[in-house]
Design a protein around this motif. Structure first.
Motif, PDB file in Angstrom:
ATOM      1  N   SER A   3       0.820  -1.213   0.000  1.00  0.00           N
ATOM      2  CA  SER A   3       0.000   0.000   0.000  1.00  0.00           C
ATOM      3  C   SER A   3       0.853   1.261   0.000  1.00  0.00           C
ATOM      4  O   SER A   3       0.534   2.248  -0.670  1.00  0.00           O
ATOM      5  N   ARG A   6       1.982   1.863  -3.474  1.00  0.00           N
ATOM      6  CA  ARG A   6       0.868   2.339  -4.317  1.00  0.00           C
ATOM      7  C   ARG A   6       0.567   3.809  -4.038  1.00  0.00           C
ATOM      8  O   ARG A   6       0.344   4.601  -4.962  1.00  0.00           O
ATOM      9  N   CYS A  26      -5.846   1.508 -11.917  1.00  0.00           N
ATOM     10  CA  CYS A  26      -5.940   0.043 -11.894  1.00  0.00           C
ATOM     11  C   CYS A  26      -4.921  -0.576 -12.844  1.00  0.00           C
ATOM     12  O   CYS A  26      -4.262  -1.570 -12.520  1.00  0.00           O
ATOM     13  N   LEU A  29      -1.166   0.373 -11.608  1.00  0.00           N
ATOM     14  CA  LEU A  29      -0.801  -0.299 -10.359  1.00  0.00           C
ATOM     15  C   LEU A  29      -1.028  -1.801 -10.413  1.00  0.00           C
ATOM     16  O   LEU A  29      -0.668  -2.518  -9.473  1.00  0.00           O
ATOM     17  N   ASP A  30      -1.669  -2.253 -11.490  1.00  0.00           N
ATOM     18  CA  ASP A  30      -1.975  -3.673 -11.654  1.00  0.00           C
ATOM     19  C   ASP A  30      -2.742  -4.216 -10.457  1.00  0.00           C
ATOM     20  O   ASP A  30      -2.352  -5.214  -9.836  1.00  0.00           O
ATOM     21  N   THR A  31      -3.834  -3.519 -10.133  1.00  0.00           N
ATOM     22  CA  THR A  31      -4.638  -3.926  -8.979  1.00  0.00           C
ATOM     23  C   THR A  31      -6.113  -3.678  -9.264  1.00  0.00           C
ATOM     24  O   THR A  31      -6.480  -3.124 -10.307  1.00  0.00           O
ATOM     25  N   SER A  32      -6.964  -4.077  -8.331  1.00  0.00           N
ATOM     26  CA  SER A  32      -8.414  -4.006  -8.544  1.00  0.00           C
ATOM     27  C   SER A  32      -8.963  -2.615  -8.262  1.00  0.00           C
ATOM     28  O   SER A  32      -8.319  -1.801  -7.592  1.00  0.00           O
ATOM     29  N   ARG A  33     -10.182  -2.350  -8.758  1.00  0.00           N
ATOM     30  CA  ARG A  33     -10.833  -1.062  -8.495  1.00  0.00           C
ATOM     31  C   ARG A  33     -11.099  -0.884  -7.005  1.00  0.00           C
ATOM     32  O   ARG A  33     -11.033   0.226  -6.489  1.00  0.00           O
ATOM     33  N   THR A  35      -9.299  -2.014  -4.476  1.00  0.00           N
ATOM     34  CA  THR A  35      -8.049  -1.623  -3.821  1.00  0.00           C
ATOM     35  C   THR A  35      -7.728  -0.162  -4.096  1.00  0.00           C
ATOM     36  O   THR A  35      -7.339   0.582  -3.190  1.00  0.00           O
ATOM     37  N   VAL A  36      -7.906   0.260  -5.343  1.00  0.00           N
ATOM     38  CA  VAL A  36      -7.659   1.662  -5.692  1.00  0.00           C
ATOM     39  C   VAL A  36      -8.609   2.572  -4.919  1.00  0.00           C
ATOM     40  O   VAL A  36      -8.212   3.635  -4.432  1.00  0.00           O
ATOM     41  N   ASP A  39      -7.323   2.964  -1.465  1.00  0.00           N
ATOM     42  CA  ASP A  39      -6.131   3.822  -1.473  1.00  0.00           C
ATOM     43  C   ASP A  39      -6.512   5.291  -1.590  1.00  0.00           C
ATOM     44  O   ASP A  39      -5.972   6.153  -0.875  1.00  0.00           O
TER      45      ASP A  39
END
Length: 272
Positions: A3, A6, A26, A29-33, A35-36, A39
């Motif tokens: 985190s 990110r 997304c 950062l190659d992550t899910s909505r 998680t974003v 953040d």
């Protein structure tokens, strides 16, 4: 990606673009909505950005929030007279024969310089190579180094390896420096590896006194270490804004202002 990483990347992108879409984050950062979203919520709570529909925009920079890392050498000349003030006041809470701990902050170095001048029977535990060099040949000072992996930017030993000795040591008082301390967020630092050794020093100590120049009062840095309920006292300089002092006092935190005692004594002398 952690985190902290990110968050730094989000802030970097916002600094460049001014605004950014959730879908772009997304992808970058190659992550899910989800998680974003978390953040962005976290960063908005700290005043680092403002969420909008479908993304975020850069917030006006707030003096109480910072995610930008500054090294020991960069911090050393900042607010130097205030740090000296705080160090002289902090020395009043040390007694000969005690075991104290100093972390690797620049205000801790100022306190080490005062200790060298004023004390002749003291044990000092530290992870700071700079402080160790300051006290290495000081008469009557028993110096205990935590060891660990040396970090050149901090001029200190960090990582979990630096904490192995602390389970065998009993410390009277830890003098803790910080990147920010606020009623809402507690004690915060710039990086996660900053808090490992401080946390272990706190666990090994009977009490913790935060020593900080007034620019850190009410400020929030990136990584939270603990709440303000974990500290016995905060010592700061005479330039501390009254409203920030009041906020800590109303939260039940004992806060000492350097030179305040001297001013009271002078006032009494003048009246006499």
């Amino acid at each position: 990606m952690l985190s902290e990483q990110r968050h730094k990347e989000i802030l970097r992108l916002l600094a460049e673009e001014g605004t950014i879409k959730t879908s772009t984050l997304c992808e970058r950062l190659d992550t899910s909505r989800e998680t974003v979203r978390r953040d962005l919520e976290s960063l908005e709570e700290r005043g680092r950005l403002k969420r909008i529909h479908g993304g975020a925009v850069k917030a006006d920079p707030a003096p109480e929030a910072s995610a930008v890392y500054t090294s020991f050498d960069q911090r050393l000349p900042l607010h130097s007279s205030d740090k000296e003030e705080v160090a002289r006041e902090a020395a009043r809470y040390i007694c000969e024969g005690q075991a104290i701990a100093l972390d690797s902050g620049t205000t801790s170095l100022e306190l080490a310089r005062v200790i060298r001048q004023q004390f002749r029977s003291l044990t000092v535990v530290t992870n700071s190579l700079t402080i160790a060099n300051e006290l290495a040949d000081a008469e009557g000072i028993t110096l205990v180094l935590t060891g660990g992996i040396y970090n050149a930017e901090e001029k200190a030993f960090l990582s979990d390896m630096a904490t192995l000795i602390l389970s065998h040591i009993s410390i009277d008082t830890l003098f803790l420096t910080t990147c920010g301390i606020s009623v809402e967020r507690g004690i915060t630092y710039q990086r996660t590896d900053d808090i490992i050794i401080q946390s272990r020093l706190m666990e090994a100590s009977d009490r913790t006194i935060v020593i900080t120049d007034s620019s850190k009062l009410g400020a929030n840095s990136l990584v939270k270490m603990c709440g303000i309920d974990r500290v016995s006292m905060v010592i700061t300089d005479s330039h501390a804004p009254a409203e920030r002092i009041k906020a800590f006092q109303e939260a039940g935190v004992s806060i000492v202002i350097a030179n305040e005692r001297k001013e009271r004594e002078n006032h009494v002398t003048e009246r006499s």
